[in-house]
Design an enzyme around this catalytic site. Structure first.
Site, PDB file in Angstrom:
ATOM      1  N   LYS A 194       0.839  -1.260  -0.022  1.00  0.00           N
ATOM      2  CA  LYS A 194       0.165   0.100   0.002  1.00  0.00           C
ATOM      3  C   LYS A 194       0.835   1.510  -0.021  1.00  0.00           C
ATOM      4  O   LYS A 194       0.613   2.221  -0.847  1.00  0.00           O
ATOM      5  CB  LYS A 194      -1.021   0.205   1.163  1.00  0.00           C
ATOM      6  CG  LYS A 194      -2.140  -0.768   1.130  1.00  0.00           C
ATOM      7  CD  LYS A 194      -3.412   0.166   1.958  1.00  0.00           C
ATOM      8  CE  LYS A 194      -4.767  -0.876   1.562  1.00  0.00           C
ATOM      9  NZ  LYS A 194      -4.862  -2.108   2.220  1.00  0.00           N
ATOM     10  N   LYS A 202      30.116  -8.606 -25.798  1.00  0.00           N
ATOM     11  CA  LYS A 202      29.531  -7.482 -26.341  1.00  0.00           C
ATOM     12  C   LYS A 202      29.159  -7.498 -27.786  1.00  0.00           C
ATOM     13  O   LYS A 202      29.905  -8.013 -28.785  1.00  0.00           O
ATOM     14  CB  LYS A 202      30.640  -6.325 -26.221  1.00  0.00           C
ATOM     15  CG  LYS A 202      30.516  -5.653 -24.900  1.00  0.00           C
ATOM     16  CD  LYS A 202      29.032  -4.848 -24.675  1.00  0.00           C
ATOM     17  CE  LYS A 202      28.958  -4.618 -23.000  1.00  0.00           C
ATOM     18  NZ  LYS A 202      27.658  -4.311 -22.838  1.00  0.00           N
ATOM     19  N   ASP A 228      27.013 -13.403 -20.247  1.00  0.00           N
ATOM     20  CA  ASP A 228      26.352 -12.699 -21.466  1.00  0.00           C
ATOM     21  C   ASP A 228      25.790 -11.285 -20.917  1.00  0.00           C
ATOM     22  O   ASP A 228      25.618 -10.945 -19.989  1.00  0.00           O
ATOM     23  CB  ASP A 228      25.039 -13.386 -21.635  1.00  0.00           C
ATOM     24  CG  ASP A 228      24.972 -14.608 -22.516  1.00  0.00           C
ATOM     25  OD1 ASP A 228      26.200 -14.807 -23.168  1.00  0.00           O
ATOM     26  OD2 ASP A 228      24.441 -15.745 -22.220  1.00  0.00           O
ATOM     27  N   ASP A 229      25.632 -10.473 -22.286  1.00  0.00           N
ATOM     28  CA  ASP A 229      24.749  -9.222 -22.158  1.00  0.00           C
ATOM     29  C   ASP A 229      23.489  -9.537 -21.626  1.00  0.00           C
ATOM     30  O   ASP A 229      22.983 -10.439 -21.921  1.00  0.00           O
ATOM     31  CB  ASP A 229      24.750  -8.397 -23.546  1.00  0.00           C
ATOM     32  CG  ASP A 229      24.471  -6.945 -23.304  1.00  0.00           C
ATOM     33  OD1 ASP A 229      24.151  -6.685 -22.163  1.00  0.00           O
ATOM     34  OD2 ASP A 229      24.844  -6.153 -24.207  1.00  0.00           O
ATOM     35  N   GLU A 230      23.015  -8.788 -20.745  1.00  0.00           N
ATOM     36  CA  GLU A 230      21.487  -9.103 -19.947  1.00  0.00           C
ATOM     37  C   GLU A 230      20.546  -8.843 -21.078  1.00  0.00           C
ATOM     38  O   GLU A 230      19.335  -9.412 -20.714  1.00  0.00           O
ATOM     39  CB  GLU A 230      21.391  -8.281 -19.061  1.00  0.00           C
ATOM     40  CG  GLU A 230      20.778  -6.852 -19.002  1.00  0.00           C
ATOM     41  CD  GLU A 230      22.054  -5.978 -19.206  1.00  0.00           C
ATOM     42  OE1 GLU A 230      23.418  -6.343 -19.539  1.00  0.00           O
ATOM     43  OE2 GLU A 230      21.738  -4.612 -19.367  1.00  0.00           O
ATOM     44  N   HIS A 251      21.627  -9.842 -12.086  1.00  0.00           N
ATOM     45  CA  HIS A 251      21.598  -8.677 -13.081  1.00  0.00           C
ATOM     46  C   HIS A 251      20.716  -7.538 -12.248  1.00  0.00           C
ATOM     47  O   HIS A 251      19.563  -7.869 -12.147  1.00  0.00           O
ATOM     48  CB  HIS A 251      21.588  -8.735 -14.322  1.00  0.00           C
ATOM     49  CG  HIS A 251      22.132  -7.622 -15.174  1.00  0.00           C
ATOM     50  ND1 HIS A 251      21.441  -6.296 -15.134  1.00  0.00           N
ATOM     51  CD2 HIS A 251      23.191  -7.574 -15.776  1.00  0.00           C
ATOM     52  CE1 HIS A 251      22.241  -5.838 -15.892  1.00  0.00           C
ATOM     53  NE2 HIS A 251      23.274  -6.183 -16.220  1.00  0.00           N
ATOM     54  N   GLY A 275      32.860  -2.831 -22.347  1.00  0.00           N
ATOM     55  CA  GLY A 275      33.695  -1.828 -23.459  1.00  0.00           C
ATOM     56  C   GLY A 275      35.219  -1.439 -22.915  1.00  0.00           C
ATOM     57  O   GLY A 275      36.239  -1.073 -23.572  1.00  0.00           O
TER      58      GLY A 275
END
Lengths: 398, 398
Positions: free
Chosen positions: B84, B133, B160-162, B250, B345
């Protein structure tokens, strides 16, 4: 083919470039640095900035994500379109549009407005839903007595309080079998069907088994705290053919991601469009009138998303919290006939008790359908008259 | 016995009375109107206002909820303590404390910091994790080449990339078997073990089957977008003994409920304490340094909750996004040795490619452990020297 996400971004003089960066960053990553051959390979995955509409405080930004980038499920879609954005201040996700192929992978409600009306045999008026109150710490007799009173008062649906979980005094299975016996008896006496939405709660991996057991025991509806489990968990319950029960989607916790100014999802996306896609037969949300209230504009937007014409059955709209009979004219004005009037305190707080509390609501609903004022209806309904004396009548704002 | 929730409420001169109302409203409903006998019956369920600490803008309010009111699962607990409140403006949930009996019903990480270190055989330094990537739209050879480079560069973990979901070019099972072959080969050549966290995604009701299949195929870790599915979904994966794999939790989407000023959960509660209770072996969250950043105070609070001494194994802390080798000294200063340095990166953007990109990180990490400055370490590490030229070194703030 894909998903178009509409955002509000904080206004920025270089919004086009920024938004273009996002469209790439959330899909193929880079674009300018890569060779022609790779570009060909990647173009089916590249996000695209569709438009930027400048505003004084926020810009409306539309980004298109190819279907190829996601699996057809809400977790993948939300992670893609908002997973990273969620960390920024002031980036709102206000709408998602899907292509037909993607939409076809979602079920929508199993019953919806029409299915529920057919089951109940009530086609010409808003429905009345009651919430069990104060059951926590009380035993099954207390529960049974409340249920009998509510049925005597003429409610169409009854739901558990969303904070009533499995417990030794009123266990899940016992609530179902007890309610079934009382509701069946009521049907034999009156010919009126009633739905009771038992709170399906507990551990995620046990929900299906528990819901199947509920169905076997004669449950006829489920309450589900969908935002505590995720929309996909509800969708999978909807899609399980061993659980062919209407789902009352409760919006508890949704305010944390949708109800806050300037951030998060819009309510009409989360509690409206996505809840309908994922299979909620009812969507409960705070009405614009009570002590737990959301702005009227947002409540109406939810209602629109639950009812607009699309491939899915309509979801019953249940603007809740703080509802008393004197609000029914405004509810009817704002939300129309495809509405569930949902009350707890407005029934149990009636000075003459819950039977009359429910009767007051039914009189108010009938008055609206007959185009009679509440005051006029109160001349022939003592329970309504008492309710009006207790809580007053909100003058209808058109 | 129960749960103590700590909130920030907008300051109010009548806070005691207001908060007391909430404590009752969210448990037994009313108190003053009910008879003595019923009070006795209900006192084991009554919420209690423990304290109000007045502040200039917000008051710190502690409310105790009896264990008897909930089932021992996160959906029930969050629905009770914040279902609530989430609809109100400016009500934050900053902490939850649980009694031992309730805590004992949660698993914590299966492996945790110690288990992961034991598996990898790395005990004396922060770990290095790399993120695949630009795999979206590319095939399994692209994936394999990235993996080989990362292994050659000396990473400990790869995720892995999400936003990479199941897809025809690099299907879930193919990623697992391909990675396993390459990682096994690397182990035979070098004696170094490496974890690869494959993104466990898709429909909720298929997650267990899919994760069990992953384990059968030789996967050695799972990436999970826990906030797209709910913490309880992760907990049930953790508790499934057919899925004895470390879980990389993640934080995508967590910002919508935790990252916004003045509302929602605190990050350290959601991404720290609850993620650890529910069994995350790693918790990824935005570092305070990159383009997706959260305030340093909040990042450190998450880290503390993942590492503080309690009944659960420690969860590896992974402050992510925008990490390059020049940030490693500050990371080490802020987060200590029980840390995963996570880069995408910062590895793939290295001017001499990802092998040297990873080597630069490893040199930076080794320098910290040896108490050598990055500049000094760069004298003997060409990859680190190039990385520093590219991105600079953040001067350490103590």
């Amino acid at each position: 083919m894909g998903i178009t996400a509409t955002y509000l971004f904080p206004t920025d003089i270089n919004q086009e470039q920024k938004a273009e960066q996002f469209a790439l960053g959330l899909t193929v990553g880079s674009w300018t640095d890569i060779a022609h051959l790779e570009r060909e390979q990647l173009k089916h995955h590249k996000g695209e900035l569709l438009s930027v509409e400048k505003g004084p405080v926020k810009d409306i930004v539309k980004i298109h994500y190819p279907s190829a980038n996601v699996s057809p499920d809400i977790p993948a879609i939300l992670t893609t379109v908002y997973g990273k954005f969620s960390f920024f201040q002031g980036y709102e996700l206000i709408d998602l549009a899907f292509d037909d192929e993607l939409l076809a992978q979602f079920p929508g409600p199993r019953f919806g407005v029409q299915g529920v009306r057919d089951f109940l045999g009530v086609h010409n008026r808003p429905l009345l839903m009651a919430i069990f109150k104060g059951v926590m710490g009380r035993d099954i007799d207390f529960f049974s007595n409340q249920l009998r009173d509510l049925l005597a008062g003429g409610v169409d649906l009854i739901k558990d309080d969303e904070i009533l979980f499995d417990n030794p005094l009123t266990p899940f299975e016992k609530r179902i079998t007890t309610a079934k016996a009382i509701i069946d008896e009521h049907y034999e006496k009156t010919g009126h069907k009633v739905l009771y939405a038992v709170n399906l709660s507990g551990r995620s991996h046990l929900l299906h088994e528990k819901a199947e057991r509920a169905q076997e025991l004669g449950a006829n509806a489920l309450l589900f705290n969908v935002h505590a489990y995720g929309l996909d968990a509800m969708q999978s319950l909807r899609e399980n053919n061993n659980i062919a029960l209407p789902i009352v989607a409760h919006s508890a916790l949704s305010g944390v991601s949708a109800g806050q100014q300037d951030v998060g999802y819009s309510y009409d996306l989360l509690v409206g469009k996505l809840t309908r896609m994922a299979g909620g037969d009812f969507s409960l949300y705070p009405s614009p009138y009570g002590n737990v209230a959301i702005p009227k504009k947002e409540a109406l937007a939810i209602h629109d998303k639950l009812n607009e014409t699309n491939r899915f059955a309509q979801t019953f709209s249940v603007p809740s919290a703080g509802i008393h009979p004197g609000l029914v004219p405004q509810l009817y004005e704002d939300f129309g006939a495809n509405l569930v009037v949902n009350a707890g305190g407005g029934i149990f707080g009636h000075p003459d008790g819950p039977i009359r509390g429910a009767q007051a609501f039914r009189a108010a609903i009938d008055a609206m359908v007959a185009n009679v004022s509440l005051q006029e209806a109160a001349l022939t309904s003592e329970p309504l008259k008492v309710a009006i004396n207790q809580w007053g009548v909100l003058e209808v704002q058109r």
